[in-house]
Design an enzyme around this catalytic site. Structure first.
Site, PDB file in Angstrom:
ATOM      1  N   LYS A  66       0.846  -1.195   0.000  1.00 25.69           N
ATOM      2  CA  LYS A  66       0.000   0.000   0.000  1.00 25.69           C
ATOM      3  C   LYS A  66       0.872   1.231   0.000  1.00 25.69           C
ATOM      4  CE  LYS A  66      -4.178   1.805   0.410  1.00 25.69           C
ATOM      5  NZ  LYS A  66      -3.861   2.869  -0.573  1.00 25.69           N
ATOM      6  N   LYS A  90       4.778   1.926   8.757  1.00 23.42           N
ATOM      7  CA  LYS A  90       3.592   2.705   9.114  1.00 23.42           C
ATOM      8  C   LYS A  90       2.336   1.837   9.179  1.00 23.42           C
ATOM      9  CE  LYS A  90       3.226   6.697   7.123  1.00 23.42           C
ATOM     10  NZ  LYS A  90       2.985   7.735   6.103  1.00 23.42           N
ATOM     11  N   LYS A 102       5.397   2.508  -2.639  1.00 23.53           N
ATOM     12  CA  LYS A 102       5.334   3.930  -2.993  1.00 23.53           C
ATOM     13  C   LYS A 102       5.631   4.045  -4.475  1.00 23.53           C
ATOM     14  CE  LYS A 102       4.565   7.899  -0.862  1.00 23.53           C
ATOM     15  NZ  LYS A 102       3.561   8.096   0.191  1.00 23.53           N
ATOM     16  N   THR A 185      -5.856  12.261   6.830  1.00 17.58           N
ATOM     17  CA  THR A 185      -4.488  12.423   7.328  1.00 17.58           C
ATOM     18  C   THR A 185      -4.420  13.570   8.326  1.00 17.58           C
ATOM     19  OG1 THR A 185      -3.659  11.615   5.199  1.00 17.58           O
ATOM     20  CG2 THR A 185      -2.070  12.648   6.680  1.00 17.58           C
ATOM     21  N   ASN A 216      -3.508  19.758   1.626  1.00 19.25           N
ATOM     22  CA  ASN A 216      -4.604  18.960   2.194  1.00 19.25           C
ATOM     23  C   ASN A 216      -4.387  18.670   3.678  1.00 19.25           C
ATOM     24  OD1 ASN A 216      -5.431  15.882   2.870  1.00 19.25           O
ATOM     25  ND2 ASN A 216      -7.019  16.852   1.635  1.00 19.25           N
ATOM     26  N   SER A 344      -7.712   4.830   4.187  1.00 15.26           N
ATOM     27  CA  SER A 344      -7.600   4.105   2.922  1.00 15.26           C
ATOM     28  C   SER A 344      -7.948   2.632   3.124  1.00 15.26           C
ATOM     29  CB  SER A 344      -6.182   4.223   2.356  1.00 15.26           C
ATOM     30  OG  SER A 344      -6.023   5.420   1.627  1.00 15.26           O
TER      31      SER A 344
END
Length: 411
Positions: A66, A90, A102, A185, A216, A344
């Site tokens: 992810k 994470k 990523k 986030t 954001n 997510s």
């Protein structure tokens, strides 16, 4: 120190604390797969332009990999490797069933039209579609990308594999995105901040905050801090910086930025140098922009008592050492900004089940995950007599190492 070297240094330190076998330590550090693709598209004027796209899939021992897709001029292999590795730790810290990945394209999205961005996204997806998937690797938006980017990725992937809403997260609501994902986030940063402050007998109300980055994450964090009675005294982004020691009117600043596209000339605050924000007088500093902004050169100037890492890798290890000597408490990125990947996960679950949640449930579950993760980090800090960064790293690395071993790594 570049991001990959710093991340690997933190990992190896955690591995030593945990007493990991050197063979499994090296195995965990090496990415599962690195992908590099050429993306050539016609521009609107008919000329051809080529970009390089990357996807690093770091680890899948705990579930599908992810991680975000970043469109930025500085996207390059070392950075993508570092961010993929950070995602592995994470997701383990958050205790969600994912590994880490990523990706990105080395481009400046501001130089591309919407149609050019769509063509670039579709070409990139065509090149990697057989290496991502609902149970393999699930991309999400990151710097320079958004829900529209994910909509294009979903559509292009579905041409090859049939309708697959769970293949990406951070999608528009109309295509299966989750309520609460846009703010996730920033909201997670605020929940993490509340957990840390409560540990020290404090709350957001009445404390002062400086926020670097007003995209954001930073804008949502600022809005939610303001709602809770915190004073945001300084804010910066790529357009400039503003300050007001009595507290900035955040709703007013958001309206101003929406109308003008910049922070400058906001009547409710004074202009300041963006370079001065990190050293601004405040109780809590929240870096929400690029990595490596806190380093050996400026760490000694930081006046905040707490640093909440909303950006990925904002603090260089040399700065960490300086903060430790100064008694500044740093809440690490692999926990503090995990709200995005946690929601997510909720979106992915909703897509797989075909049953969508109300926003209240999303936020309630997010707070539960953030609170539990903080308590687990504190437990590791106590067990290993270490700071919060190593508490988070040992928690994440230990979970991944256990999963790897249980799957039969030694066989």
């Amino acid at each position: 120190m570049n991001a990959l070297a710093a991340t690997s240094r933190n990992f190896r330190k955690a591995a030593r604390i945990l007493g990991l076998d050197s063979k499994i330590e090296n195995s965990l550090l090496i990415p599962f797969r690195e992908i590099k693709v050429e993306c050539t598209i016609p521009k609107d004027d008919g000329t051809l332009v080529s970009y390089i796209g990357f996807r690093v899939q770091h680890d899948n021992s705990r579930g599908p990999m992810k991680g975000g897709i970043r469109y930025h001029p500085e996207v390059e292999p070392d950075e993508v490797n570092a961010l993929a590795q950070l995602m592995t730790w994470k997701t383990a810290v958050a205790d969600i069933p994912y590994g880490g990945a990523k990706g990105g394209i080395g481009c400046n999205p501001k130089d591309l039209s919407k149609s050019e961005l769509e063509r670039l996204t579709r070409v990139f997806t065509q090149k990697i579609h057989d290496l991502i998937g609902v149970n393999t690797d699930v991309p999400a938006p990151d710097m320079g990308t958004n829900s529209q980017t994910m909509a294009w990725m979903l559509d292009e992937y579905s041409k090859f594999h049939g309708h697959s809403p769970a293949v990406v997260t951070g999608k528009p609501i109309d295509l299966g995105g989750s309520l609460g994902r846009e703010a996730a986030t920033g909201r997670g940063v605020v929940y993490a901040t509340e957990a840390l402050l409560a540990e020290h007998g404090k709350s957001i109300k009445g404390l002062t905050f400086a926020i670097q980055g007003f995209g954001n994450v930073g804008s949502w964090a600022a809005r939610l801090i303001h709602e809770r009675g915190g004073k945001v005294v300084a804010v910066s982004d790529i357009t400039g910086a503003v300050k007001n020691n009595n507290g900035i009117d955040i709703p007013g600043l958001l309206q101003h930025k929406d109308a003008t596209g910049k922070l400058a000339d906001f009547s409710g605050a004074d202009a300041m140098s963006s370079d001065d924000l990190l050293a601004h007088e405040c109780d809590v500093l929240i870096p929400c922009a690029l990595g490596g902004v806190l380093n050996r050169e400026n760490a000694g100037e930081v006046k905040a008592k707490f640093i909440i890492e909303a950006a990925n890798h904002p603090t260089d290890p040399d700065a960490d050492e300086i903060f430790s000597k100064k008694g500044i408490i740093v809440l690490p990125d692999i926990y503090a900004n995990s709200g995005g990947v946690t929601v997510s996960y909720f979106e992915w679950v909703q897509n797989i089940q075909g049953f969508m949640w109300e926003e209240e449930k999303v936020n309630r579950e997010l707070k539960r995950y953030m609170t539990n993760a903080f308590q687990n980090i504190k437990g590791m800090c106590k067990s290993h007599d270490c700071d919060l960064r190593m508490g988070a790293f040992t928690l994440g690395v230990n979970r991944v190492a256990r999963a790897t071993t249980l799957r039969g790594w030694e066989a």
